[in-house]
Write a protein that holds these residues in place. Structure first.
Motif, PDB file in Angstrom:
ATOM      1  N   GLY A  75      -3.868  -9.907  -1.986  1.00 30.55           N
ATOM      2  CA  GLY A  75      -2.447  -9.090  -1.780  1.00 30.55           C
ATOM      3  C   GLY A  75      -1.136 -10.058  -1.777  1.00 30.55           C
ATOM      4  O   GLY A  75      -0.591 -10.237  -0.761  1.00 30.55           O
ATOM      5  N   PHE A 104      -5.038  -3.674   0.076  1.00 33.34           N
ATOM      6  CA  PHE A 104      -3.878  -3.213   0.252  1.00 33.34           C
ATOM      7  C   PHE A 104      -3.478  -2.422  -1.182  1.00 33.34           C
ATOM      8  O   PHE A 104      -2.408  -1.627  -1.169  1.00 33.34           O
ATOM      9  CB  PHE A 104      -2.855  -4.333   0.421  1.00 33.34           C
ATOM     10  CG  PHE A 104      -2.439  -4.519   1.981  1.00 33.34           C
ATOM     11  CD1 PHE A 104      -3.203  -4.340   2.564  1.00 33.34           C
ATOM     12  CD2 PHE A 104      -1.272  -5.160   2.033  1.00 33.34           C
ATOM     13  CE1 PHE A 104      -2.724  -4.427   4.089  1.00 33.34           C
ATOM     14  CE2 PHE A 104      -0.727  -5.438   3.297  1.00 33.34           C
ATOM     15  CZ  PHE A 104      -1.672  -4.983   4.141  1.00 33.34           C
ATOM     16  N   SER A 105      -4.350  -2.398  -2.128  1.00 35.99           N
ATOM     17  CA  SER A 105      -3.897  -1.749  -3.443  1.00 35.99           C
ATOM     18  C   SER A 105      -5.195  -1.273  -4.085  1.00 35.99           C
ATOM     19  O   SER A 105      -5.850  -2.022  -4.681  1.00 35.99           O
ATOM     20  CB  SER A 105      -3.355  -2.822  -4.487  1.00 35.99           C
ATOM     21  OG  SER A 105      -2.134  -3.446  -3.953  1.00 35.99           O
ATOM     22  N   SER A 118      -7.221  -4.542  -4.067  1.00 38.15           N
ATOM     23  CA  SER A 118      -7.433  -5.205  -2.845  1.00 38.15           C
ATOM     24  C   SER A 118      -7.537  -4.181  -1.883  1.00 38.15           C
ATOM     25  O   SER A 118      -7.122  -3.185  -1.891  1.00 38.15           O
ATOM     26  CB  SER A 118      -6.146  -6.277  -2.719  1.00 38.15           C
ATOM     27  OG  SER A 118      -5.131  -5.505  -2.395  1.00 38.15           O
ATOM     28  N   ARG A 159       4.054  -1.957  -4.997  1.00 42.57           N
ATOM     29  CA  ARG A 159       3.222  -3.343  -5.501  1.00 42.57           C
ATOM     30  C   ARG A 159       4.453  -4.052  -6.059  1.00 42.57           C
ATOM     31  O   ARG A 159       4.650  -5.290  -5.829  1.00 42.57           O
ATOM     32  CB  ARG A 159       2.216  -2.957  -6.520  1.00 42.57           C
ATOM     33  CG  ARG A 159       1.044  -2.300  -5.641  1.00 42.57           C
ATOM     34  CD  ARG A 159      -0.166  -2.764  -6.877  1.00 42.57           C
ATOM     35  NE  ARG A 159      -0.251  -1.656  -7.626  1.00 42.57           N
ATOM     36  CZ  ARG A 159      -0.430  -1.645  -8.918  1.00 42.57           C
ATOM     37  NH1 ARG A 159      -0.509  -2.876  -9.545  1.00 42.57           N
ATOM     38  NH2 ARG A 159      -0.275  -0.681  -9.917  1.00 42.57           N
TER      39      ARG A 159
END
Length: 338
Positions: free
Chosen positions: A212, A186-187, A184, A326
């Motif tokens: 996320g 964020f990741s 994502s 995470r």
């Protein structure tokens, strides 16, 4: 909102034809606070209506309850859907926080029988190894999974949270159709090696948590303050305290782009994931989860949003600025083995 169905793609070089966006069923059973059975069933129907055909579960979700919940839906629409489930995460009824990993042949053979029974099906379309135990060689684990194909219990194989080197090693034992990993705005640790390996091998990427875990939609800003006590996001480092405050600020460019498109934040986050397909030259089928039918329709509409090069450039730095991991314990992720 448009009732147009989403496009379809082939999952990997030899996999099934599926909607370009799937459905992650994890939150139906637990993890995200109180559940609503009637609402969840309406959500499954809505997903099918917009062209979602890949439905993803796991034996660990609700310790089997998620598979059992999906069974009637699967039975009613067996010829229309691609059913994916996973094995390897071991839980204990008397210790909800316990997470073990089992990849040995005996466990795999027992696990698939349990999943077949709970799902009330004769064959699983896509069977994933949920997490990898590096102590068990792929010759044993993927070899055992390949036996299930030869026996007609499984059609295609998948892996979750493996590195690029591990994906190549496993693929040499038996072709892998899909790799499921968190991916994502964020990741993006999956891009370090797994994305390139998947592109080289013709393996599809199935991003989980492409929103996320809801944070990218702006649905909450601090899990400890905004979410119920039974919500596991309250224990994820990036969603609480100072980390949450810093990460909420990172949504500003997402919000600006969403406004320009007349879209939601979540639709922009999903559009970004879908465009990884073009960026990296591989099939990408994200599996956002939700308990709301209207959210399924919103997510499907994101497949028709195209972000400009300038917008993609605005979003590019976000992942590198995210505060917090995470998971509280990252040891079972591919990032820990890179």
């Amino acid at each position: 909102m448009s009732n147009e169905k989403i496009a379809k793609v082939v999952l990997g070089t030899d996999g099934p034809l599926v909607g370009v966006q799937g459905f992650g069923a994890m939150g139906i059973s637990e993890f995200y606070g109180e559940t609503d059975e009637a609402g969840a069933r309406a959500t499954l129907d809505a997903a099918l209506d917009v062209g979602v055909t890949l439905f993803d579960t796991a034996d660990a979700y609700g310790q089997g309850a998620n598979e059992e919940f999906l069974a009637p839906f699967v039975k009613a629409h067996r010829d229309e859907i691609t059913l994916a489930t996973k094995f390897a995460l071991v839980r204990k009824a008397d210790d909800p926080s316990y997470r073990g990993i089992a990849n040995d042949r005996a466990y795999i053979r027992a696990a698939v029988e349990r999943s077949l029974r709970r799902l009330d099906v004769d064959v699983i379309d896509l069977y994933y190894m949920h997490r990898r135990d590096p102590a068990v060689p792929f010759e044993e684990s993927v070899g055992a999974m390949a036996e299930l194909i030869r026996e007609g219990k499984v059609k295609h194989l998948g892996l979750s949270e493996v590195t690029g080197a591990e994906l190549r090693e496993a693929h040499a034992v038996h072709p892998i159709s899909a790799l499921q990993s968190e991916w994502s705005l964020f990741s993006r640790d999956v891009e370090k090696s797994a994305v390139g390996a998947a592109a080289d091998l013709g393996v599809a990427l199935v991003p989980y948590s492409p929103l996320g875990r809801g944070f990218l939609t702006g649905a909450f800003t601090d899990a400890s303050a905004d979410l119920s006590g039974g919500d596991f996001r309250r224990f994820q480092p990036r969603f609480t305290g100072e980390n949450a405050k810093r990460n909420a600020d990172l949504l500003e460019p997402v919000r600006a782009i969403a406004e320009a498109h007349g879209a939601s934040l979540g639709q922009i986050a999903l559009a970004w994931v879908h465009q990884r397909s073009q960026e990296h030259g591989l099939t990408v089928v994200p599996i956002p989860g939700t308990r709301k039918a209207e959210r399924v329709r919103e997510n499907a509409a994101a497949t028709r949003i195209t972000l400009s090069p300038a917008e993609l450039e605005q979003l590019e730095p976000i992942a590198g600025q995210v505060a917090g991991d995470r998971y509280p314990d990252m040891s079972s992720t591919s990032a820990a083995r890179e």
